[in-house]
Motif scaffolding. Structure first.
Motif, short mmCIF file in Angstrom:
data_model
loop_
_atom_site.label_atom_id
_atom_site.label_comp_id
_atom_site.label_asym_id
_atom_site.label_seq_id
_atom_site.Cartn_x
_atom_site.Cartn_y
_atom_site.Cartn_z
N MET A 1 72.43 -10.80 -65.79
CA MET A 1 71.54 -11.93 -65.55
C MET A 1 71.82 -12.60 -64.21
N THR A 2 73.10 -12.67 -63.83
CA THR A 2 73.43 -13.27 -62.53
C THR A 2 72.93 -12.40 -61.39
N SER B 1 70.48 -10.27 -61.51
CA SER B 1 69.02 -10.33 -61.50
C SER B 1 68.53 -11.63 -60.86
N TYR B 2 69.19 -12.74 -61.25
CA TYR B 2 68.79 -14.04 -60.67
C TYR B 2 69.03 -14.05 -59.17
N ARG B 3 70.18 -13.54 -58.73
CA ARG B 3 70.50 -13.55 -57.30
C ARG B 3 69.51 -12.68 -56.54
N GLN C 1 66.45 -11.98 -57.37
CA GLN C 1 65.13 -12.61 -57.35
C GLN C 1 65.07 -13.74 -56.31
N THR C 2 66.11 -14.57 -56.28
CA THR C 2 66.11 -15.67 -55.32
C THR C 2 66.24 -15.16 -53.88
N THR D 1 71.13 -20.55 -52.48
CA THR D 1 70.83 -19.46 -53.41
C THR D 1 72.09 -18.97 -54.11
N ALA E 1 73.18 -19.16 -58.13
CA ALA E 1 73.65 -18.02 -58.93
C ALA E 1 75.00 -18.32 -59.56
N LEU F 1 74.43 -20.66 -62.42
CA LEU F 1 73.86 -19.92 -63.55
C LEU F 1 74.94 -19.11 -64.26
N ARG F 2 75.83 -18.48 -63.48
CA ARG F 2 76.90 -17.68 -64.09
C ARG F 2 77.83 -18.56 -64.93
#
Length: 466
Positions: free
Chosen positions: A38-39, A41-43, A45-46, A177, A181, A184-185
């Motif tokens: 998830m981290t 993927s988030y990184r 995407q941003t 960004t 991340a 979020l992690r």
């Protein structure tokens, strides 16, 4: 002990521990894998969104270029990117347009005011990639003039009236960004750790509750073995009921086998005793042959009696659910022996407490205590006392003491051997104490002789408590 034996006797992990270990391993994999996936993927995407902004700047920059007839490049300020961050010094948003020489060297450049006097935010490798593929945007990372981490986009374009390309560069601070991340992690780590921990606790509690019926079955089986319960008749979950039914059938089959064994032993006793009695009755004369027949038939009768009792005791010892209270058996024998030896002024007493149970058939306990108490009455001077105390290895020790002359160590060892009679003038076959020892052994107990506190002999029966 062989390696195979050590492996066979090594305790195995319980089902609950296996399930918990598997759940813990899977939880660790799920938490770590989920956080990483998830981290990342988030990184990604941003970063992609940031790159789209950089692409927009690269699209805008060529509109501000003006190529002079001599090939020089100048900018048209009114067409430069309108984002005010490009005008603020060290704002984290930068762009640059670099003229590339014929030899690939980087010449004069036009740059945003936000760069101030700082270096251009790109490296040579990224520039060469962009020059090798004109029109395509290449991305990379670099360190900005304020030592911030930048995401950099570079693209080379070919313009009219100029043989060499122009390198366009735009860059943006990616720390926000990356910080997003990281946050979020951290959030995922906390939330998923609590989730996994809660799931493991719920699983542990569930396993404990789910295994309770099996522990109840184990307790009931132990009570059956100790004689406190006849069968598995508790309230069990529907999943456990088939198991209890099968165990009850096994118990019934065990009782049936024991009963059949006892019946066959009884039949054999009658079948052997009658011919021996006939032979003994026929040998009533005074000839040497008659004497030999009488002695041999008596020896055969004693041996048959001994082995029949041993066989009967062995069959009873295999039965489950047997238990006998010691005090009623002792009190009955005390009353009987006091009457038998009243004329000899022998007093038999007992200090056994009630509710003392041992794991043996009542008939076998009566056989054992009857033998050693009667034996004590024969050899005591005046007193025989019976007592009981808890011993080691879950044994209940029943002592029979007398104040007779006692025995030496050699005599004690010989007394428990089959057929040995220390005094040939006394009546008996010499099998009494041997039978006691055999019955004790078959019931996982022991029989010992020692010096009595009363001065005579102490006979001790050790039987498993129930």
């Amino acid at each position: 002990m062989s390696e195979h034996t050590r492996h066979a006797t090594r305790p195995k992990l319980s089902l609950s521990r296996r399930l918990l270990i598997g759940a813990i391993v899977w939880s660790i994999i799920a938490v770590v894998g989920g956080i990483v996936a998830m981290t990342v993927s988030y990184r990604a995407q941003t970063i992609r969104l940031l790159e789209q902004e950089l692409d927009s700047t690269l699209i805008t920059l060529p509109r501000a270029l003006e190529i002079l007839p001599d090939g020089r490049v100048v900018d048209q300020e009114d067409r430069l990117p309108s984002d005010v961050r490009y005008d603020l010094p060290l704002s984290g948003r930068y762009w640059a347009m670099v003229a590339v020489g014929a030899d690939g060297s980087f010449g004069s450049d036009i740059r945003s005011q936000s760069l101030w006097d700082g270096p251009l935010p790109f490296d040579i490798e990224l520039a060469n990639e962009a020059l090798a593929d004109p029109g395509a945007t290449k991305y990379g990372n670099a360190v900005g003039p304020a030592d911030e981490r930048l995401r950099v986009a570079a693209k080379s374009i070919i313009v009219p009236n100029r043989d060499n390309p122009i390198l366009l560069i735009s860059a943006a601070d990616r720390e926000a960004t990356d910080e997003g991340a990281n946050q979020l992690r951290l959030l995922l780590l906390i939330s998923m750790t609590f989730l996994a921990g809660g799931t493991l606790i719920a699983l542990w509690v569930g396993l404990r509750l789910a295994l309770l019926p099996f522990r109840r079955v184990q307790l009931h089986i132990s009570q059956i073995r100790s004689g406190q319960r006849a069968k598995l008749d508790g309230e069990y979950p529907i999943e456990v009921i088939p198991l209890t039914h099968e165990l009850n059938k096994l118990l019934d089959n065990n009782r049936s086998i024991v009963e059949r064994a006892q019946m066959h032993v009884g039949n054999l006793a009658h079948a052997l005793k009658t011919p021996l009695a006939v032979l003994r009755n026929e040998a009533t004369g005074s000839t040497p042959l008659d004497d030999v027949v009488r002695r041999q038939t008596e020896a055969m009768r004693a041996n048959v009696e001994h082995y029949l009792k041993r066989a009967q005791a062995a069959a009873r010892a295999e039965a489950l659910g047997v238990r006998t209270e010691v005090k009623p058996v002792v009190d009955g024998l005390v009353r009987l022996l006091n009457r038998l030896f009243e004329a000899s002024n022998i007093e038999v007493s007992s200090s056994v407490s009630p509710n003392v149970f041992v794991r043996i058939e009542q008939q076998d306990l009566e056989e054992m205590l009857g033998n050693i108490m009667e034996n004590a009455c024969k050899w005591t001077k005046s007193r025989v006392e019976v007592s009981a105390e808890a011993g080691d290895n879950a044994l209940m020790l029943i002592h029979v003491d007398d104040n007779g002359d006692g025995l030496t160590d050699e005599e004690m060892a010989a007394a428990v051997k089959r057929g040995v009679r220390l005094d040939e003038t006394a009546p008996g076959t010499g099998l009494g104490l041997a039978i006691v020892a055999d019955i004790a052994e078959m019931n996982e107990g022991r029989f010992t002789l020692s010096e009595s506190p009363l001065g005579g002999l102490r006979a001790t029966i050790g039987l498993r408590r129930s």
